[in-house]
Design a protein around this motif. Structure first.
Motif, PDB file in Angstrom:
ATOM      1  N   GLY A   1      70.286  22.745  61.461  1.00 38.17           N
ATOM      2  CA  GLY A   1      70.380  24.194  61.412  1.00 38.17           C
ATOM      3  C   GLY A   1      71.775  24.642  60.983  1.00 38.17           C
ATOM      4  O   GLY A   1      72.778  24.074  61.422  1.00 38.17           O
TER       5      GLY A   1
ATOM      6  N   TYR B   1      68.460  25.958  57.207  1.00 42.05           N
ATOM      7  CA  TYR B   1      68.773  24.550  57.424  1.00 42.05           C
ATOM      8  C   TYR B   1      69.150  23.866  56.119  1.00 42.05           C
ATOM      9  O   TYR B   1      68.826  24.334  55.019  1.00 42.05           O
ATOM     10  CB  TYR B   1      67.593  23.814  58.066  1.00 42.05           C
ATOM     11  CG  TYR B   1      66.350  23.708  57.199  1.00 42.05           C
ATOM     12  CD1 TYR B   1      66.228  22.725  56.206  1.00 42.05           C
ATOM     13  CD2 TYR B   1      65.284  24.583  57.383  1.00 42.05           C
ATOM     14  CE1 TYR B   1      65.093  22.629  55.420  1.00 42.05           C
ATOM     15  CE2 TYR B   1      64.143  24.499  56.599  1.00 42.05           C
ATOM     16  CZ  TYR B   1      64.047  23.520  55.621  1.00 42.05           C
ATOM     17  OH  TYR B   1      62.919  23.437  54.833  1.00 42.05           O
TER      18      TYR B   1
ATOM     19  N   GLY C   1      73.430  24.528  64.007  1.00 39.46           N
ATOM     20  CA  GLY C   1      72.420  24.731  65.043  1.00 39.46           C
ATOM     21  C   GLY C   1      71.749  23.422  65.427  1.00 39.46           C
ATOM     22  O   GLY C   1      72.381  22.361  65.467  1.00 39.46           O
TER      23      GLY C   1
ATOM     24  N   GLU D   1      74.283  28.330  59.798  1.00 38.79           N
ATOM     25  CA  GLU D   1      74.380  29.781  59.756  1.00 38.79           C
ATOM     26  C   GLU D   1      74.130  30.304  58.357  1.00 38.79           C
ATOM     27  O   GLU D   1      73.449  31.294  58.140  1.00 38.79           O
ATOM     28  CB  GLU D   1      75.773  30.241  60.233  1.00 38.79           C
ATOM     29  CG  GLU D   1      75.811  30.641  61.678  1.00 38.79           C
ATOM     30  CD  GLU D   1      77.113  31.315  62.060  1.00 38.79           C
ATOM     31  OE1 GLU D   1      78.003  31.488  61.189  1.00 38.79           O
ATOM     32  OE2 GLU D   1      77.246  31.662  63.241  1.00 38.79           O
TER      33      GLU D   1
ATOM     34  N   GLU E   1      64.450  27.364  55.081  1.00 34.77           N
ATOM     35  CA  GLU E   1      64.438  28.263  56.231  1.00 34.77           C
ATOM     36  C   GLU E   1      63.139  28.113  57.001  1.00 34.77           C
ATOM     37  O   GLU E   1      62.055  28.002  56.411  1.00 34.77           O
ATOM     38  CB  GLU E   1      64.571  29.716  55.768  1.00 34.77           C
ATOM     39  CG  GLU E   1      64.532  30.733  56.904  1.00 34.77           C
ATOM     40  CD  GLU E   1      64.517  32.175  56.412  1.00 34.77           C
ATOM     41  OE1 GLU E   1      64.619  33.082  57.261  1.00 34.77           O
ATOM     42  OE2 GLU E   1      64.387  32.376  55.192  1.00 34.77           O
TER      43      GLU E   1
ATOM     44  N   THR F   1      65.616  29.887  61.651  1.00 34.27           N
ATOM     45  CA  THR F   1      66.902  29.296  61.289  1.00 34.27           C
ATOM     46  C   THR F   1      66.914  28.885  59.824  1.00 34.27           C
ATOM     47  O   THR F   1      65.872  28.558  59.243  1.00 34.27           O
ATOM     48  CB  THR F   1      67.194  28.052  62.154  1.00 34.27           C
ATOM     49  OG1 THR F   1      68.480  27.552  61.852  1.00 34.27           O
ATOM     50  CG2 THR F   1      66.183  26.940  61.895  1.00 34.27           C
TER      51      THR F   1
END
Length: 307
Positions: A224, A165, A201, A226, A240, A163
């Protein structure tokens, strides 16, 4: 032989009689022991008079403890013998002193390390001291509430998808971590609230470094995302966690007991139960929202990246 001396204290809201009755009966110890929680399948044998017990586990080693002296409702002395991973003997005692609505309970250990481990004296005092802190928290809960609200679920290895972040990186004393992390997570909540319509996320924390002797920690509280926008507020960073294989240990219960899961994973790593990769730091994901569930229902998944 390098000597080690440890003491930790905790206020427990109960009578001296109740606290003494639990600490002087080894049948109670499996319910709150900071070591037995790390390896539930440990073989434990308690003598009929409840004044001696022995344990045998692959993760926490093998040993025994005997009550040698008691002053009713005031103090208890024990002889502690470790057989594996190395042989050593220690004197352990609990002192119970009435204080306010309950008692101040102090846990002592006076022992020694094998001579070849002299260089680990400060580290071992810190490690065992933290075990004592975990244990006293569990003991307090067991005595006051009748049960320990900390459960470990060994989830094993799986693939983490990775993910991006946004986060807040902090270095602080371990004793300050609760307040610091609350403030950091508040900043992430504000960021999320100001970006309505964006997709987010998990909320999680990455742990970069623990200094057990100086009792300091470096971590990043993360949200998190996108994609990472270019309008990060001052004090926030972007990063990341790459896709990786992980070993996961789930903790169910209040955040204050998360040390049980971290101590277990560190013991598993030392015992080579999985091959931790140092290139990706371990992280914990907060699976549910503390504003929506009770503290004993909180779920935290701790992931150690593995090779």
């Amino acid at each position: 032989m390098p000597k080690i001396n440890i003491s930790r204290s905790k206020h427990i809201d109960a009578s001296p009689e109740k606290i003494f009755s639990i600490l002087s009966d080894f049948n109670h110890w499996p319910a709150w022991s900071p070591w037995l929680i790390m390896e539930p399948e440990t073989k434990v044998t308690v003598r009929e008079d409840s004044k001696y017990y022995e344990w045998k586990g692959s993760r926490i080693g093998e040993g025994n403890m005997t009550i040698t002296d008691e002053v009713e409702n005031e103090s208890i002395n024990y002889d502690l013998m470790f057989l594996t991973p190395w042989k050593s003997e220690s004197k352990v005692r609990f002192v119970i002193k009435p204080s306010g609505s309950g008692c101040e309970v102090t846990w002592f250990m006076d022992g020694s390390l094998p001579f070849f481990m002299f260089w680990m004296k400060k580290m071992m005092e810190s490690f065992v001291g933290m075990d004592y802190e975990r244990g006293l928290n569990l003991l307090k809960e067991y005595i006051e509430d009748g049960a320990v609200k900390s459960k470990l679920e060994f989830k094993g290895e799986s693939n983490y998808p990775g993910t991006h972040y946004v986060g807040v990186k902090t270095t602080c004393a371990m004793d300050e971590m609760g307040d610091k992390m609350t403030a950091d997570l508040g900043k992430l909540h504000d960021y999320k609230s100001s970006h309505e319509g964006s997709s987010f996320g998990d909320v999680f924390s990455i742990y970069h470094k623990w200094d057990m002797v100086k009792r300091r920690v470096s971590y990043t509280s993360c949200l998190g995302v996108e994609k990472i926008s270019g309008d990060l507020p001052n004090g926030m960073i972007a990063g990341e966690v790459p896709a990786t294989k992980v070993y996961t240990l789930r903790h169910v219960g209040p955040y204050e007991h998360l040390g049980n899961a971290w101590s277990t994973l560190n013991a598993m790593q030392r015992g080579k139960e999985f091959k931790h990769t140092k290139s990706i730091h371990p992280f914990e994901i907060y699976v549910n929202d503390p504003q929506e569930v009770s503290s004993e229902e909180l779920i935290t998944d701790i992931h150690f990246p593995v090779k």
